[in-house]
Design a protein around this motif. Sequence first.
Motif, PDB file in Angstrom:
ATOM      1  N   MET A  68      53.119  54.843 120.426  1.00  0.00           N
ATOM      2  CA  MET A  68      53.252  53.622 120.974  1.00  0.00           C
ATOM      3  C   MET A  68      52.499  51.770 120.608  1.00  0.00           C
ATOM      4  O   MET A  68      54.290  51.768 121.268  1.00  0.00           O
ATOM      5  CB  MET A  68      51.744  54.086 121.892  1.00  0.00           C
ATOM      6  CG  MET A  68      51.131  55.465 123.037  1.00  0.00           C
ATOM      7  SD  MET A  68      52.559  55.471 124.144  1.00  0.00           S
ATOM      8  CE  MET A  68      52.450  54.143 125.061  1.00  0.00           C
ATOM      9  N   GLN A  69      51.899  51.527 119.853  1.00  0.00           N
ATOM     10  CA  GLN A  69      52.365  50.619 119.052  1.00  0.00           C
ATOM     11  C   GLN A  69      53.835  49.890 118.410  1.00  0.00           C
ATOM     12  O   GLN A  69      54.132  49.564 118.568  1.00  0.00           O
ATOM     13  CB  GLN A  69      51.314  50.358 117.648  1.00  0.00           C
ATOM     14  CG  GLN A  69      49.596  50.293 118.428  1.00  0.00           C
ATOM     15  CD  GLN A  69      49.241  50.172 117.011  1.00  0.00           C
ATOM     16  OE1 GLN A  69      49.525  50.055 115.969  1.00  0.00           O
ATOM     17  NE2 GLN A  69      47.556  50.025 117.584  1.00  0.00           N
ATOM     18  N   ALA A  70      54.210  51.895 117.301  1.00  0.00           N
ATOM     19  CA  ALA A  70      55.410  51.058 117.820  1.00  0.00           C
ATOM     20  C   ALA A  70      56.770  50.846 118.461  1.00  0.00           C
ATOM     21  O   ALA A  70      57.363  50.008 118.255  1.00  0.00           O
ATOM     22  CB  ALA A  70      55.738  52.829 116.609  1.00  0.00           C
ATOM     23  N   LEU A  71      56.656  52.168 119.168  1.00  0.00           N
ATOM     24  CA  LEU A  71      57.174  52.059 120.718  1.00  0.00           C
ATOM     25  C   LEU A  71      56.981  50.309 121.352  1.00  0.00           C
ATOM     26  O   LEU A  71      58.649  50.636 121.326  1.00  0.00           O
ATOM     27  CB  LEU A  71      57.346  53.196 121.311  1.00  0.00           C
ATOM     28  CG  LEU A  71      57.319  54.426 121.460  1.00  0.00           C
ATOM     29  CD1 LEU A  71      56.731  55.599 122.185  1.00  0.00           C
ATOM     30  CD2 LEU A  71      58.461  55.422 120.999  1.00  0.00           C
ATOM     31  N   HIS A  72      56.546  49.892 121.496  1.00  0.00           N
ATOM     32  CA  HIS A  72      56.265  48.933 121.705  1.00  0.00           C
ATOM     33  C   HIS A  72      56.682  47.160 120.699  1.00  0.00           C
ATOM     34  O   HIS A  72      57.343  46.602 121.835  1.00  0.00           O
ATOM     35  CB  HIS A  72      54.906  48.207 122.634  1.00  0.00           C
ATOM     36  CG  HIS A  72      54.030  49.187 123.864  1.00  0.00           C
ATOM     37  ND1 HIS A  72      54.872  49.053 124.988  1.00  0.00           N
ATOM     38  CD2 HIS A  72      53.090  49.769 123.575  1.00  0.00           C
ATOM     39  CE1 HIS A  72      54.240  50.050 125.867  1.00  0.00           C
ATOM     40  NE2 HIS A  72      53.462  50.502 125.057  1.00  0.00           N
ATOM     41  N   LYS A  73      56.652  47.655 120.045  1.00  0.00           N
ATOM     42  CA  LYS A  73      57.158  46.728 118.892  1.00  0.00           C
ATOM     43  C   LYS A  73      59.202  46.803 119.138  1.00  0.00           C
ATOM     44  O   LYS A  73      59.640  45.655 119.165  1.00  0.00           O
ATOM     45  CB  LYS A  73      57.067  46.965 117.657  1.00  0.00           C
ATOM     46  CG  LYS A  73      54.999  46.798 117.169  1.00  0.00           C
ATOM     47  CD  LYS A  73      54.962  47.026 115.538  1.00  0.00           C
ATOM     48  CE  LYS A  73      53.457  46.574 115.296  1.00  0.00           C
ATOM     49  NZ  LYS A  73      53.236  47.180 114.123  1.00  0.00           N
ATOM     50  N   VAL A  74      59.292  48.210 119.416  1.00  0.00           N
ATOM     51  CA  VAL A  74      60.684  47.905 119.601  1.00  0.00           C
ATOM     52  C   VAL A  74      61.090  47.764 120.660  1.00  0.00           C
ATOM     53  O   VAL A  74      62.046  47.122 121.072  1.00  0.00           O
ATOM     54  CB  VAL A  74      61.227  49.835 119.218  1.00  0.00           C
ATOM     55  CG1 VAL A  74      62.277  49.704 119.517  1.00  0.00           C
ATOM     56  CG2 VAL A  74      60.876  49.891 117.572  1.00  0.00           C
ATOM     57  N   ALA A  75      60.628  48.111 121.589  1.00  0.00           N
ATOM     58  CA  ALA A  75      60.768  47.537 123.120  1.00  0.00           C
ATOM     59  C   ALA A  75      60.673  45.774 123.208  1.00  0.00           C
ATOM     60  O   ALA A  75      61.244  45.665 124.117  1.00  0.00           O
ATOM     61  CB  ALA A  75      60.210  48.297 124.361  1.00  0.00           C
ATOM     62  N   VAL A  76      59.375  45.275 123.174  1.00  0.00           N
ATOM     63  CA  VAL A  76      59.230  43.858 122.300  1.00  0.00           C
ATOM     64  C   VAL A  76      61.255  43.277 122.022  1.00  0.00           C
ATOM     65  O   VAL A  76      61.349  42.280 122.565  1.00  0.00           O
ATOM     66  CB  VAL A  76      58.772  42.896 122.249  1.00  0.00           C
ATOM     67  CG1 VAL A  76      58.216  42.395 121.669  1.00  0.00           C
ATOM     68  CG2 VAL A  76      57.243  43.763 123.166  1.00  0.00           C
ATOM     69  N   ALA A  77      61.069  44.041 120.416  1.00  0.00           N
ATOM     70  CA  ALA A  77      62.251  43.383 120.222  1.00  0.00           C
ATOM     71  C   ALA A  77      63.975  43.687 120.612  1.00  0.00           C
ATOM     72  O   ALA A  77      64.552  42.625 120.526  1.00  0.00           O
ATOM     73  CB  ALA A  77      62.227  44.252 118.194  1.00  0.00           C
ATOM     74  N   HIS A  78      63.589  44.164 122.080  1.00  0.00           N
ATOM     75  CA  HIS A  78      65.218  44.759 122.279  1.00  0.00           C
ATOM     76  C   HIS A  78      64.785  44.696 124.026  1.00  0.00           C
ATOM     77  O   HIS A  78      64.745  45.372 124.551  1.00  0.00           O
ATOM     78  CB  HIS A  78      65.448  46.184 122.110  1.00  0.00           C
ATOM     79  CG  HIS A  78      66.073  46.074 120.626  1.00  0.00           C
ATOM     80  ND1 HIS A  78      66.943  46.176 120.004  1.00  0.00           N
ATOM     81  CD2 HIS A  78      64.992  46.288 119.644  1.00  0.00           C
ATOM     82  CE1 HIS A  78      67.196  45.953 118.414  1.00  0.00           C
ATOM     83  NE2 HIS A  78      65.677  46.267 118.010  1.00  0.00           N
ATOM     84  N   PRO A  79      64.307  43.753 124.463  1.00  0.00           N
ATOM     85  CA  PRO A  79      63.762  43.641 125.945  1.00  0.00           C
ATOM     86  C   PRO A  79      64.807  43.982 126.889  1.00  0.00           C
ATOM     87  O   PRO A  79      64.452  44.374 128.300  1.00  0.00           O
ATOM     88  CB  PRO A  79      63.098  42.175 126.115  1.00  0.00           C
ATOM     89  CG  PRO A  79      63.863  41.014 124.971  1.00  0.00           C
ATOM     90  CD  PRO A  79      64.302  42.507 124.334  1.00  0.00           C
ATOM     91  N   ASP A  80      65.926  43.286 126.559  1.00  0.00           N
ATOM     92  CA  ASP A  80      67.264  44.054 127.822  1.00  0.00           C
ATOM     93  C   ASP A  80      67.640  44.930 128.166  1.00  0.00           C
ATOM     94  O   ASP A  80      68.734  45.614 128.261  1.00  0.00           O
ATOM     95  CB  ASP A  80      68.452  42.736 127.120  1.00  0.00           C
ATOM     96  CG  ASP A  80      68.001  41.544 127.632  1.00  0.00           C
ATOM     97  OD1 ASP A  80      67.427  40.741 128.741  1.00  0.00           O
ATOM     98  OD2 ASP A  80      68.683  40.629 126.987  1.00  0.00           O
ATOM     99  N   THR A  81      67.016  45.703 126.359  1.00  0.00           N
ATOM    100  CA  THR A  81      67.830  47.459 126.501  1.00  0.00           C
ATOM    101  C   THR A  81      66.964  48.638 125.928  1.00  0.00           C
ATOM    102  O   THR A  81      67.354  49.921 126.193  1.00  0.00           O
ATOM    103  CB  THR A  81      69.118  47.674 125.131  1.00  0.00           C
ATOM    104  OG1 THR A  81      68.059  46.773 123.951  1.00  0.00           O
ATOM    105  CG2 THR A  81      70.065  46.505 125.505  1.00  0.00           C
ATOM    106  N   VAL A  82      65.921  47.842 126.091  1.00  0.00           N
ATOM    107  CA  VAL A  82      64.988  49.148 125.792  1.00  0.00           C
ATOM    108  C   VAL A  82      63.552  49.002 126.938  1.00  0.00           C
ATOM    109  O   VAL A  82      63.006  48.035 126.675  1.00  0.00           O
ATOM    110  CB  VAL A  82      64.247  49.146 124.632  1.00  0.00           C
ATOM    111  CG1 VAL A  82      63.431  50.229 124.120  1.00  0.00           C
ATOM    112  CG2 VAL A  82      65.144  49.084 122.893  1.00  0.00           C
ATOM    113  N   ARG A  83      63.653  50.123 127.931  1.00  0.00           N
ATOM    114  CA  ARG A  83      62.427  50.486 127.926  1.00  0.00           C
ATOM    115  C   ARG A  83      61.678  51.311 127.560  1.00  0.00           C
ATOM    116  O   ARG A  83      61.533  53.013 126.771  1.00  0.00           O
ATOM    117  CB  ARG A  83      62.629  50.457 129.323  1.00  0.00           C
ATOM    118  CG  ARG A  83      62.798  49.379 130.915  1.00  0.00           C
ATOM    119  CD  ARG A  83      63.085  49.791 131.672  1.00  0.00           C
ATOM    120  NE  ARG A  83      63.472  48.118 132.145  1.00  0.00           N
ATOM    121  CZ  ARG A  83      64.115  48.471 134.211  1.00  0.00           C
ATOM    122  NH1 ARG A  83      63.277  49.784 134.836  1.00  0.00           N
ATOM    123  NH2 ARG A  83      64.322  47.474 134.390  1.00  0.00           N
TER     124      ARG A  83
END
Length: 135
Positions: A68-83
């Motif tokens: 979950m930590q890894a997923l959230h880091k990626v989502a924060v880094a790509h806010p327009d394209t990742v949920r």
Amino acid sequence: APHALISVDLTQALGRVVAGLEAQGLRILIVAPTHIMPRLVPQCLARHSAEDCSGLREPIELLREPAMQALHKVAVAHPDTVRIWDPIDQLCDSRLCLAQRGDTIMFTDDLHVTATAARQLLPAAEADLRWLVGH
């Protein structure tokens, strides 16, 4: 800390995949990991109660934490394209992750949700699925 290494490796690997998909103009909806139940659910339910076959939420949450930590880091880094869509609140109450809800067996084994359970989860994912396809 092995969990930290897993999180870094997963974040980097997922970041590369996301970048490739973004380059193709795609949105990405990541379904958060479900959880590993303590027993094979159908086999357990053949012999025990639904509560006995369910898993305690707290240790399941701890097992999911590095991912979950890894997923959230990626989502924060790509806010327009990742949920991220996380079904845990639909699969678990405050104490237990349920092996069976009503007449529905929730897992085919110790990890995978049944087709019937997946259909029950759809309403909770609807807004994210609509975003994914651009509606």
